[in-house]
Design a protein around this motif. Structure first.
Motif, PDB file in Angstrom:
ATOM      1  N   SER A   1      13.117  85.933 124.079  1.00  0.00           N
ATOM      2  CA  SER A   1      13.915  85.192 123.108  1.00  0.00           C
ATOM      3  C   SER A   1      14.222  86.091 121.913  1.00  0.00           C
ATOM      4  CB  SER A   1      13.168  83.938 122.646  1.00  0.00           C
ATOM      5  OG  SER A   1      12.973  83.050 123.725  1.00  0.00           O
TER       6      SER A   1
ATOM      7  N   LYS B   1      17.563  86.982 118.664  1.00  0.00           N
ATOM      8  CA  LYS B   1      18.893  86.799 118.103  1.00  0.00           C
ATOM      9  C   LYS B   1      19.585  88.130 118.248  1.00  0.00           C
ATOM     10  CE  LYS B   1      20.765  83.724 114.688  1.00  0.00           C
ATOM     11  NZ  LYS B   1      20.471  82.907 113.499  1.00  0.00           N
TER      12      LYS B   1
ATOM     13  N   GLY C   1      26.239  70.286 126.856  1.00  0.00           N
ATOM     14  CA  GLY C   1      25.544  71.043 125.815  1.00  0.00           C
ATOM     15  C   GLY C   1      26.406  71.406 124.631  1.00  0.00           C
TER      16      GLY C   1
ATOM     17  N   ASP D   1      28.383  72.774 117.300  1.00  0.00           N
ATOM     18  CA  ASP D   1      27.119  73.273 117.862  1.00  0.00           C
ATOM     19  C   ASP D   1      27.169  73.275 119.391  1.00  0.00           C
ATOM     20  OD1 ASP D   1      26.005  73.561 115.330  1.00  0.00           O
ATOM     21  OD2 ASP D   1      25.214  71.508 115.337  1.00  0.00           O
TER      22      ASP D   1
ATOM     23  N   SER E   1      24.639  74.640 122.974  1.00  0.00           N
ATOM     24  CA  SER E   1      23.472  75.288 123.567  1.00  0.00           C
ATOM     25  C   SER E   1      23.612  75.133 125.072  1.00  0.00           C
ATOM     26  CB  SER E   1      22.189  74.634 123.068  1.00  0.00           C
ATOM     27  OG  SER E   1      21.051  75.225 123.685  1.00  0.00           O
TER      28      SER E   1
ATOM     29  N   THR F   1      19.153  80.717 127.695  1.00  0.00           N
ATOM     30  CA  THR F   1      20.026  79.765 127.019  1.00  0.00           C
ATOM     31  C   THR F   1      20.602  80.446 125.787  1.00  0.00           C
ATOM     32  OG1 THR F   1      18.718  77.865 127.745  1.00  0.00           O
ATOM     33  CG2 THR F   1      20.140  77.537 125.847  1.00  0.00           C
TER      34      THR F   1
ATOM     35  N   ALA G   1      22.754  79.826 122.167  1.00  0.00           N
ATOM     36  CA  ALA G   1      23.061  78.756 121.218  1.00  0.00           C
ATOM     37  C   ALA G   1      23.735  79.345 119.990  1.00  0.00           C
ATOM     38  CB  ALA G   1      21.792  78.005 120.818  1.00  0.00           C
ATOM     39  N   SER G   2      24.707  78.607 119.471  1.00  0.00           N
ATOM     40  CA  SER G   2      25.392  79.028 118.253  1.00  0.00           C
ATOM     41  C   SER G   2      26.223  77.850 117.758  1.00  0.00           C
ATOM     42  CB  SER G   2      26.291  80.248 118.524  1.00  0.00           C
ATOM     43  OG  SER G   2      26.839  80.752 117.325  1.00  0.00           O
TER      44      SER G   2
ATOM     45  N   SER H   1      21.830  83.170 119.264  1.00  0.00           N
ATOM     46  CA  SER H   1      20.427  82.898 119.602  1.00  0.00           C
ATOM     47  C   SER H   1      20.271  82.843 121.112  1.00  0.00           C
ATOM     48  CB  SER H   1      19.976  81.571 119.001  1.00  0.00           C
ATOM     49  OG  SER H   1      19.990  81.645 117.593  1.00  0.00           O
TER      50      SER H   1
END
Length: 446
Positions: free
Chosen positions: A224, A226, A375, A382, A384, A405, A407-408, A442
């Motif tokens: 995980s 960024k 998602g 948003d 994800s 996954t 996400a942003s 992310s």
């Protein structure tokens, strides 16, 4: 009764019955599709649909009547039902019968070579795609290879003198396959849609689909983090398509878009220009007029990061005191007019994919996402979603990555774009994008 006679009689009787003005929208379409599996025809289908919508202003309200029967309709019944329909409508925004635009651009949306293809030609194209994928690697299994063609015609006539007609056709090829080894199975596909079938190569399409699946074998999650990522053209096109409605004036007016009061403000990186181009040569959503009869034109929705316009139909344009942008479309003759983008895309840059990887240096290439509809919150921006792709290590594309996954926020992401590639590609919804390099994404993995 032919359409010209129906129009003449219907308009005459409607005006005599008290309609102030009225319109007929005609639609007719036919399609063919064939899919093959293991060298045999799996499915073969011909279909045809069509009909018309009559609408007119009666006591200041718009009444509607829809019918699939354009050959021998009951004109008196059409008028009676339209009157009754107008009387039960209460409130709502004012609707318009459009008198026509000063100029309509000519577009080329019909290719006779598609019509000249025989059924055997289409079957052979599907078989060629399947064979090319199977021959690429023994680990490939083809789930489906499909060819689809279609023709549609739209006509609009009204009592203000508007008379428009446009006929178009299309060709689509799709192959879905999977790579199977002793440890895993990876499914991938490839699609080609357009009118210039001279550019269609079934062998290339089959090989591309197989290559995607083979290259994805052996993927593993990453830690995980960024990170900066390159989002491949077809993936970013799909993401952009999910947030397309944010640029529709009707959503802005209803408070469903965060772009309210953002006109002429910076909402994206200054290397981003987003275009809605209904006149795009070879575009799959190219049209010279919309479903309200408004002439279409190319416009920059975002220009060098600045929001320049929303997309309008007649109703939403009247609310804001502006002209329609020619984006009032209906899904069928039975549907109501809503806002729709046409050929909606981010302008390509100059960077090759290899150059983008070199500049990112350390990061991830995202080649597939899943769960875009579940998602994504297109109002807040948003998202994800599950994703897969490849590592970028020291400027080179290396090992496959899966079970991650990303996400942003869409609006943040627009501002975080720092490279725009030169490899623009459109999806089946006529949304297009080059590959895009974005910072601050992310990534959830190990």
């Amino acid at each position: 009764m032919n359409t010209e006679n129906l129009k003449t009689e219907l308009f005459k009787k409607a005006l005599e019955a008290g309609f102030e003005e009225c319109e007929i929208y005609w639609s007719d379409s036919s399609s063919f599709s064939v899919s093959v599996y293991k060298g045999n025809i799996e499915k073969y289908q011909n279909s045809q649909s069509g009909g018309f919508c009559f609408r007119g202003l009666y006591n200041g309200k718009m009444g509607y009547y829809f019918s699939e029967n354009a050959k021998d309709p009951d004109v008196d019944n059409i008028i009676k039902n339209a009157v009754e329909n107008s009387e039960i409508i209460s409130g709502g925004d004012k609707e318009f019968i459009y008198e026509g635009s000063e100029k309509y651009y000519k577009v080329n949306v019909y290719n006779d070579k598609i019509d000249n293809m025989t059924v055997e030609d289409k079957i052979q194209a599907a078989l060629n795609m399947e064979n090319a994928a199977l021959e690429y690697d023994p680990r490939i299994k083809v789930n489906k290879a499909m060819i689809s063609t279609g023709i549609s015609c739209v006509k609009i006539d009204n009592t203000k003198g508007l008379k428009l007609e446009e006929k178009e056709n299309y060709f689509m090829a799709y192959i879905e396959n999977m790579a199977v080894d002793e440890n895993e199975t990876v499914e991938k596909g490839e699609i080609w849609i357009g009118r210039n079938i001279e550019e269609f190569d079934p062998i290339e399409i089959g090989r591309k689909a197989a290559e995607k699946a083979i290259l994805a074998l052996g993927g593993k999650p990453v830690e995980s983090q960024k990170s900066s990522v390159i989002i491949k053209n077809e993936v970013f096109a799909d993401i952009l398509g999910c947030f397309c409605g944010s640029f529709f004036a009707e959503n802005v007016q209803k408070g469903f878009s965060l772009l309210k009061d953002k006109l002429n403000s910076k909402i994206a990186s200054d290397i981003v220009t987003l275009v809605d181009d209904p006149l795009l040569e070879k575009g799959n959503a190219t049209a010279s007029f919309d479903s309200e009869g408004v002439a279409t034109y190319s416009k920059n929705v975002i220009e060098r990061g600045i929001l320049k316009t929303y997309l309008y139909n007649l109703k939403t344009a009247a609310k804001d005191g502006v002209k329609s942008t020619g984006n009032g479309f209906k899904g069928s003759f039975k549907g109501s007019v809503n806002t729709s983008a046409t050929n909606f895309y981010i302008e390509k840059g100059e960077a090759t994919f290899e150059k983008m990887a070199e500049e990112v240096y350390e990061g991830i290439v995202i080649t597939d996402v899943a769960g875009l509809h579940s998602g994504v919150n297109w109002v807040s921006g948003d998202f994800s979603v599950a994703a897969e792709g490849f590592k970028i290590e020291k400027g080179k594309i290396t090992t496959p990555v899966n079970q991650i996954t990303i996400a942003s926020n869409f609006y943040d992401m627009l501002n975080d774009i720092f490279i725009v590639g030169n490899d623009i590609k459109f999806n089946a919804s006529s949304v297009g994008s080059p590959s895009i390099a974005v910072k601050n994404i992310s990534i959830a993995g190990l």
